[in-house]
Enzyme design. Structure first.
Site, PDB file in Angstrom:
ATOM      1  CG  HIS A  65      -0.216  -0.086   2.514  1.00 26.21           C
ATOM      2  ND1 HIS A  65       0.197  -1.291   3.039  1.00 26.21           N
ATOM      3  CD2 HIS A  65       0.163   0.858   3.409  1.00 26.21           C
ATOM      4  CE1 HIS A  65       0.791  -1.091   4.194  1.00 26.21           C
ATOM      5  NE2 HIS A  65       0.795   0.212   4.446  1.00 26.21           N
ATOM      6  CB  CYS A 202       2.274   1.790   9.943  1.00 27.25           C
ATOM      7  SG  CYS A 202       0.836   2.123   8.906  1.00 27.25           S
TER       8      CYS A 202
END
Length: 685
Positions: A65, A202
């Site tokens: 991603h 993250c």
């Protein structure tokens, strides 16, 4: 708005052998639908994200991603591989591959939907249904949540973490205890569960952030603990309730980017790991934090170094509170420029005399062996640094309001404030205008094709144009007139008016000991140094003198009447000598926190005396910081020191008097060196 995933974005027979080939195959489907505008550029962004940390997860899942300017709208592509593809997971290749593409300026709702998917990848029934799907349309519907019956828990429509996942209900007595003594529940209340707060984040803030949150919540429920998670993801985050944090028995940080506002969790047992540890071994992390709590292993208080933006905005803050925080953001970032530039200018004056400001540019004329050339160099470097004062103030006020998109129009507005001679007040207004304009632009719904360029082109362009128009043609000139009137007033101060201003400055500098009111007074004084005159130099001298008084007075009081203070306060008093001499007003905070009703009024009285005397003596100061170390640069230095000593004596005498009238505390002799603070703290009324 297009659907997040459609049948065209599903490949149930993904034949790629490598993660790069898998990403390309799925990205080509996105490009075919017009959701990726530059395939090569997008794949480069995917590879860059993969290089930060492998995106393979235990359970046969790969979730590459990224956020990319080449993506027009949030999109998800799904591929299922029979042979498996290595995405770096510890348990082997992935057979379920999800490619998540988010635009650089992706909206929060869609990013939250992507995050919801990431959490549900932790559900074995959900992934099992995807492995059994035999039709692309059915798989896409399952991922979208159109077929909730396919999994144990339907994919929720709400974008945030479900309450039942974030706060497990685990208040019952463990079964083993109940079986051993069936009457126990009737005779005694159940033991309070162990409470944990966690933060997950993250680098991209889309997938692992929320998967770690889900894994920790499930593990907490299984372990019988109360666990609440704060997810700091791309869609923003909502701070945990301060009461929840205060009641927590332990803290888990599962993160790959810095935890925002980390100081909230100081003083608690803490486990600090990468975000993938939160996904792959949450039960171990919970056990580890419980062990630390049992040992009494706590973290030291966090250093006060987080960005002001990180400390902003608790839920329910009113406009006045938020306005204060926005202004303090600008002032906090401005202060280093003030200190560096102002001290360099002061050193230039000290070495070369007050005529050094007439020296030619050192770029054209510099003699290595002449002291005046070195003085001119210091002065001119300081002048350049000082020139950033107003733009930085404006830029970071806007940053405090609208985050990074506010920086460009804020700096532009601050520079225009200097151009039109609006000065410090102009920079303050420019920052507020810039932040408000950016916040307004961010609320406008825009076509998907423009989202990728919004943060780098559209928002800076529109907001800078609007702020420039307002500063040049609407508010700049009136503010410049007000600034000139204020400057003229300061330059004409004398007699009683000057003394009254000194009293006010002294009260403000000592009221909250480095807090907002102190910073307002300090910023007012520093703002006058941009265009110095006799009045503004007197204001700067009075502000610094008053700010030195509280820590010096506490140091003196602990020396003269040490029995009135605790052992810890006497140790703090030794450090307060240096802090006060260096003009660090915060050195008195430990004393004020322990006994505010005696310390703060006393400090204000001494500060008012010092400010009044400094103005009455006509003391001046060209340096914005430095304390006693810049006394040679002060006009009327001996009288300046008299003013500081007088205020210090007044505050110390009042503190000693008020503490001497209080109810006596428990004798220290009865307490060992390791006694709890409550046994060693003076009684305050």
């Amino acid at each position: 708005m297009s659907e997040l995933i459609t049948a065209e974005l599903v490949d149930l027979d993904l034949s790629a052998e490598t993660k790069e080939a898998a990403a390309r195959s799925l990205a080509e489907r996105m490009a075919a639908l017009g959701r990726v505008t530059d395939l090569a550029g997008f794949l480069a962004d995917v590879a860059a994200r993969e290089a930060q940390m492998p995106t393979g997860l235990d359970g046969g899942i790969g979730i590459p991603h990224c956020r990319s300017a080449h993506v027009t709208e949030p999109t998800l592509a799904f591929g299922r591989s029979a042979a498996g593809i290595d995405f770096g997971a510890a348990d082997g290749p992935a057979d379920l591959v999800f490619l998540i593409a988010a635009p650089a300026g992706g909206d929060a709702d869609h990013l939250s939907i992507l995050s919801t998917l990431a959490r549900h990848l932790m559900d074995e029934e959900f992934t099992g249904a995807l492995r059994a799907a035999d039709d692309p349309a059915a798989a896409a519907a399952l991922i979208r949540g159109d077929e909730p019956a396919a999994v144990s828990d339907a994919v929720p429509d709400a974008p945030s973490v479900p309450e039942d996942a974030a706060v497990p209900e685990t208040r019952s007595v463990p079964a083993a205890t109940a079986e051993a003594d069936p009457t126990r529940e009737e005779t005694s209340p159940p033991a309070a569960p162990f409470k944990i707060v966690a933060v997950t984040s993250c680098p991209t803030g889309i997938a692992h952030t929320y998967m770690a949150a889900e894994a920790l919540a499930k593990a907490g429920k299984e372990a019988g603990v109360e666990l609440v998670v704060e997810t700091q993801g791309s869609a923003g985050f909502e701070r945990l309730d301060p009461e929840v944090v205060a009641a927590a028995d332990g803290v888990i940080f599962a993160h790959d980017v810095e935890v925002r506002d980390r100081a909230r969790f100081a003083g608690k047992p803490t486990v600090d790991v990468g975000v993938k540890a939160g996904v792959n071994r949450p039960a171990e992390l919970i056990a580890e934090v419980r062990e630390k709590a049992a040992r009494g292993d706590i973290t030291a208080p966090a250093a006060a170094g987080s960005a002001p933006m990180d400390r902003d905005g608790e839920a329910g803050d009113g406009f006045a509170t938020r306005l204060r925080k926005w202004l303090m953001t600008g002032v906090s970032y401005m202060v280093p420029f003030v200190a560096a530039g102002g001290l360099l200018i002061a050193l230039g004056f000290a070495i070369g005399g007050y005529g050094i400001d007439k020296a030619p540019s050192v770029a054209e004329h510099f003699v290595w062996t002449e002291a005046t050339s070195w003085a001119a160099l210091l002065f001119q470097i300081g002048g350049v640094a000082f020139g950033f004062l107003v733009p930085v103030l404006a830029g970071f006020i806007a940053y405090g309001m609208a985050d990074r998109p506010g920086l460009v129009p804020g700096f532009v507005g601050g520079a225009i404030a200097l151009t039109v001679n609006a000065g410090f007040l102009g920079g303050l207004i420019a920052g507020l205008i810039a932040g408000a304009v950016v916040m307004a632009v961010q609320r406008v719904a825009v076509p998907p094709a423009l989202r990728g360029i919004m943060p780098v082109v559209v928002i800076p362009l529109l907001s800078s144009a609007v702020v420039g128009f307002l500063m040049f043609l609407v508010v700049g000139k009136p503010i410049a007139a007000l600034q000139k009137a204020l400057t003229d007033w300061l330059s004409g101060l004398s007699g009683a008016n000057a003394v009254i201003l000194g009293v006010i400055l002294g009260l403000m500098m000592t009221f909250d000991l480095g807090g907002p009111l102190n910073k307002v007074a300090y910023a007012f004084a520093v703002g006058g140094l941009a265009n110095p005159n006799d009045g503004s130099l007197k204001v700067m001298a009075a502000a610094m003198a008053a700010g030195m008084v509280p820590p010096l007075a506490m140091a003196l009081a602990t020396t003269v009447r040490g029995k009135l203070f605790t052992r810890t306060e006497r140790e703090n008093g030794k450090a307060a000598w240096v802090l006060g001499a260096s003009f660090i007003t915060e050195g008195a905070i430990p004393f004020a926190a322990a006994d505010p009703l005696r310390v703060i009024p006393s400090a204000m009285a001494g500060g008012a005396v010092t400010g009044a005397l400094s103005m009455a003596f006509g003391c001046t100061l060209r340096a914005p910081h430095g304390g006693v170390f810049v006394v040679p640069l002060i006009g009327q230095p001996l009288l300046y020191l008299v003013a500081v000593l007088a205020g210090t004596a007044v505050t110390a005498a009042l503190v000693i008097l008020l503490k001497g009238l209080r109810k006596p505390a428990a004798p220290e002799a009865a307490a060992g060196p390791a006694q709890a603070p409550a046994e060693n703290t003076p009684v305050a009324v």
